[in-house]
Design an enzyme around this catalytic site. Structure first.
Site, mmCIF file in Angstrom:
data_model
loop_
_atom_site.group_PDB
_atom_site.id
_atom_site.type_symbol
_atom_site.label_atom_id
_atom_site.label_comp_id
_atom_site.label_asym_id
_atom_site.label_seq_id
_atom_site.Cartn_x
_atom_site.Cartn_y
_atom_site.Cartn_z
ATOM 1 N N GLU A 1 -0.570 -1.968 5.133
ATOM 2 C CA GLU A 1 0.349 -1.894 6.274
ATOM 3 C C GLU A 1 0.255 -0.542 6.968
ATOM 4 O O GLU A 1 0.375 -0.458 8.190
ATOM 5 C CB GLU A 1 1.799 -2.155 5.827
ATOM 6 C CG GLU A 1 2.806 -2.237 6.970
ATOM 7 C CD GLU A 1 3.215 -0.891 7.534
ATOM 8 O OE1 GLU A 1 3.345 -0.791 8.770
ATOM 9 O OE2 GLU A 1 3.376 0.074 6.784
ATOM 10 N N GLU A 2 0.053 0.519 6.195
ATOM 11 C CA GLU A 2 0.035 1.876 6.772
ATOM 12 C C GLU A 2 -1.216 2.093 7.630
ATOM 13 O O GLU A 2 -1.390 3.133 8.232
ATOM 14 C CB GLU A 2 0.090 2.936 5.670
ATOM 15 C CG GLU A 2 1.332 2.866 4.778
ATOM 16 C CD GLU A 2 2.614 3.299 5.470
ATOM 17 O OE1 GLU A 2 2.565 3.671 6.667
ATOM 18 O OE2 GLU A 2 3.663 3.245 4.816
ATOM 19 N N ARG B 1 18.716 -7.258 13.580
ATOM 20 C CA ARG B 1 19.036 -7.565 14.975
ATOM 21 C C ARG B 1 18.050 -8.596 15.514
ATOM 22 O O ARG B 1 16.922 -8.684 15.033
ATOM 23 C CB ARG B 1 19.035 -6.300 15.837
ATOM 24 C CG ARG B 1 17.667 -5.740 16.127
ATOM 25 C CD ARG B 1 17.716 -4.345 16.715
ATOM 26 N NE ARG B 1 18.557 -4.211 17.886
ATOM 27 C CZ ARG B 1 18.228 -4.618 19.108
ATOM 28 N NH1 ARG B 1 17.070 -5.212 19.321
ATOM 29 N NH2 ARG B 1 19.052 -4.442 20.130
ATOM 30 N N ASP C 1 0.802 -1.234 0.000
ATOM 31 C CA ASP C 1 0.000 0.000 0.000
ATOM 32 C C ASP C 1 0.831 1.278 0.000
ATOM 33 O O ASP C 1 2.013 1.292 0.319
ATOM 34 C CB ASP C 1 -0.951 0.000 1.212
ATOM 35 C CG ASP C 1 -0.211 -0.122 2.536
ATOM 36 O OD1 ASP C 1 0.785 -0.862 2.605
ATOM 37 O OD2 ASP C 1 -0.622 0.532 3.508
ATOM 38 N N HIS D 1 7.858 8.716 4.194
ATOM 39 C CA HIS D 1 6.626 9.501 4.363
ATOM 40 C C HIS D 1 6.835 10.981 3.998
ATOM 41 O O HIS D 1 6.004 11.819 4.331
ATOM 42 C CB HIS D 1 6.036 9.386 5.782
ATOM 43 C CG HIS D 1 5.595 7.988 6.119
ATOM 44 N ND1 HIS D 1 4.637 7.711 7.069
ATOM 45 C CD2 HIS D 1 5.962 6.781 5.632
ATOM 46 C CE1 HIS D 1 4.449 6.392 7.151
ATOM 47 N NE2 HIS D 1 5.265 5.810 6.283
HETATM 48 NI NI NI Z 1 6.591 1.316 5.315
#
Ligand code: NI
Length: 403
Positions: A149-150, A189, A91, A376
Site C-alpha cells: 500500500e505504501e 463519512r 506492508d 510514519h
Molecule cells: Ni497506512
C-alpha cells in the site's frame, strides 16, 4: 441484496463482543509477531506466510501468491447471499524504529510505522471469527490481504488478478488504525475520505556561468524560485475556495558553488485533491505555469507528471452501514467522527472505484500510554485495544450486509 435498504440489526452486546475479547491475547501476540518482522511492499513473504499458515490451521479456504504476496481468504455463510470483501494492507515502511518495546522491529531500517501489522491481525482474526460462526451470516466474505500500500501499490494488481470476481464482490470495506483519533472513536463519512495522490518531477534548464556576470547566463535557480511561487497560485486561484487541494514542492536541488550561476535546477513535488475534476485542471495549470515562467526567462524544462492513487471515495450506502454499526457501540463521548478527511492517499481507492464500499478510520491513539505519535513516525505505535474494536465492526458489518 444491499444492506442500505435494510434496517440495521438490533445490537446485542452480549453476543460477539465476549468472544472477540477472549481472542485479545492471541490477537496481540500475532500483531506483535508481525510488528517484529516488518517487510516492504511486494516483499511481505514472512507476513504472507504467517497469514497463510494461520488460515491453513483454521481450515479457511484461501489463495496465496496473488500480485506476488497477496492472499484472499473466502468464508461462506450458512446460506446463499451477497458477497462482501474486507481489505487489509500488510506492508511496512523504510523507517528505523525508535520504540523501546519487547516487540520492536527486528528488521533493520524497516518498521510497521503505519499500523498495517494491526490491519493484518484484525483481518485475520475477523476471518477466524466468521469461519467459526457461519450461521451468523448469509453469502460470502472475501478477506483480501494486500501488499505494497505504501507504494508502488498492491490494490490495482490484485484487482487485475481478479480478486473481486468469482464470486463477484458486491461491496468492500476496510479500515485504517488512526492515531489522529482517540481510541474508542471511528471516523467515517460518505464521499471523499482521502485525497488523490499524484507526483511530478521537473528539470529546469538554464545557462550556467560566472556568479558576477549574470547577463551571460539564464539562472535556473531564479527561474525555479518563480516557478515555486507561481505554483501556489493553482490552489489559490484555480481551485474553488470551497474545495480542498494541495500543491507541494518537496524537493529543489540546484547549484554547487556560491559564485556560480547554476545551469540546471531539479524539483519534485506532490499534488493532492478530492474532486476528480481537479485531476484535469491541476496538472494542466502546473505545466502552463512551468512553461510560461521558463519561456519568459529563456529557460527550457522537462516535466514528468504521474498519478499514483485516485481519491478514496466512499459509497453513501455502505458508509451509512459502517456508521450505524459503529455508532451503536462506540462508547466514548467523541463517538463517530464525520469530520475525518485527510489529504493523505491510499490505494483502497482502486477497490472503491471497482465496487461500492467504505474505508474508515479506527481511532487508536492513547496519550496516557504514550501511544499517540503520528503515522510514519519512528516512535509510532497504537493502543492494541483498537484491534478487537476493528474485528467487532467488521463482524457486525458482515452480519448486517450479508443476510
Ligand atoms: Ni497506512
Amino acid at each position: 441484496m444491499f444492506a442500505t435498504s435494510l434496517n440495521p440489526l438490533p445490537v446485542d452486546l452480549s453476543r460477539i463482543r465476549p468472544t472477540i475479547q477472549a481472542l485479545q491475547p492471541a490477537l496481540v501476540e500475532l500483531r506483535r509477531r508481525l510488528h517484529q518482522r516488518p517487510e516492504l511492499g511486494f516483499r511481505e513473504h514472512l507476513t504472507s506466510e504467517l497469514v497463510a499458515q494461520n488460515l491453513h490451521e483454521w481450515g479457511i479456504e484461501h489463495e496465496t501468491g496473488i500480485a506476488k504476496t497477496g492472499i484472499v481468504a473466502t468464508i461462506r455463510g450458512s446460506k446463499p447471499g451477497p458477497v462482501l470483501a474486507i481489505r487489509a494492507d500488510m506492508d511496512a515502511l523504510p523507517i528505523q524504529e525508535e520504540n523501546d518495546v519487547p516487540y520492536r522491529s527486528q528488521h533493520d531500517g524497516v518498521m510497521h510505522a503505519c499500523g498495517h501489522d494491526g490491519h493484518t491481525a484484525i483481518a485475520l482474526f475477523t476471518a477466524y471469527y466468521l469461519a467459526n460462526h457461519p450461521e451468523d451470516f448469509a453469502g460470502t466474505v472475501k478477506i483480501i490481504f494486500q501488499p505494497a500500500e505504501e507504494g508502488p501499490g498492491g490494490a490495482k494488481p490484485m484487482i487485475e488478478a481478479g480478486v473481486l470476481k468469482n464470486p463477484d464482490v458486491d461491496a468492500i470495506i476496510g479500515l485504517h488504525l488512526w492515531n489522529n483519533l482517540p481510541l474508542g472513536t471511528v471516523g467515517v463519512r460518505s464521499g471523499a475520505l482521502m485525497a488523490a495522490s499524484e507526483g511530478f518531477r521537473c528539470t529546469i534548464q538554464g545557462k550556467g556561468g560566472h556568479g558576477a556576470i549574470p547577463q551571460q547566463t539564464v539562472d535556473s535557480i531564479l527561474v525555479s524560485a518563480h516557478v515555486v511561487n507561481a505554483l501556489q497560485t493553482i490552489v489559490a486561484r484555480n481551485v474553488s475556495p470551497l474545495e480542498s487541494a494541495v500543491v507541494t514542492v518537496g524537493e529543489l536541488h540546484a547549484g554547487k558553488a556560491l559564485n556560480v550561476i547554476a545551469d540546471t535546477a531539479k524539483m519534485s513535488g506532490t499534488v493532492r485533491y478530492f474532486n476528480p475534476e481537479l485531476g484535469e485542471i491541476i496538472p494542466r495549470r502546473l505545466e502552463q505555469i512551468i512553461s510560461g515562467v521558463c519561456q519568459s526567462h529563456g529557460a527550457s524544462y522537462e516535466l514528468d507528471y504521474w498519478r499514483l492513487y485516485p481519491a478514496v471515495i466512499n459509497d453513501a450506502g455502505i458508509a451509512e452501514l459502517v456508521r450505524s454499526v459503529a455508532s451503536n457501540f462506540v462508547e466514548t463521548p467523541a463517538g463517530v467522527v464525520p469530520e475525518c478527511q485527510t489529504m493523505g492517499g491510499e490505494d483502497m481507492s482502486f477497490f472503491l472505484q471497482a465496487v461500492p464500499g467504505c474505508y474508515f478510520f479506527l481511532g487508536s491513539a492513547n496519550p496516557i500510554k504514550d501511544l499517540a505519535y503520528p503515522h510514519h513516525h519512528p516512535r509510532f505505535d497504537f493502543d492494541e485495544t483498537a484491534l478487537g474494536i476493528g474485528i467487532e465492526i467488521f463482524v457486525r458489518c458482515v452480519e448486517n450486509f450479508c443476510r
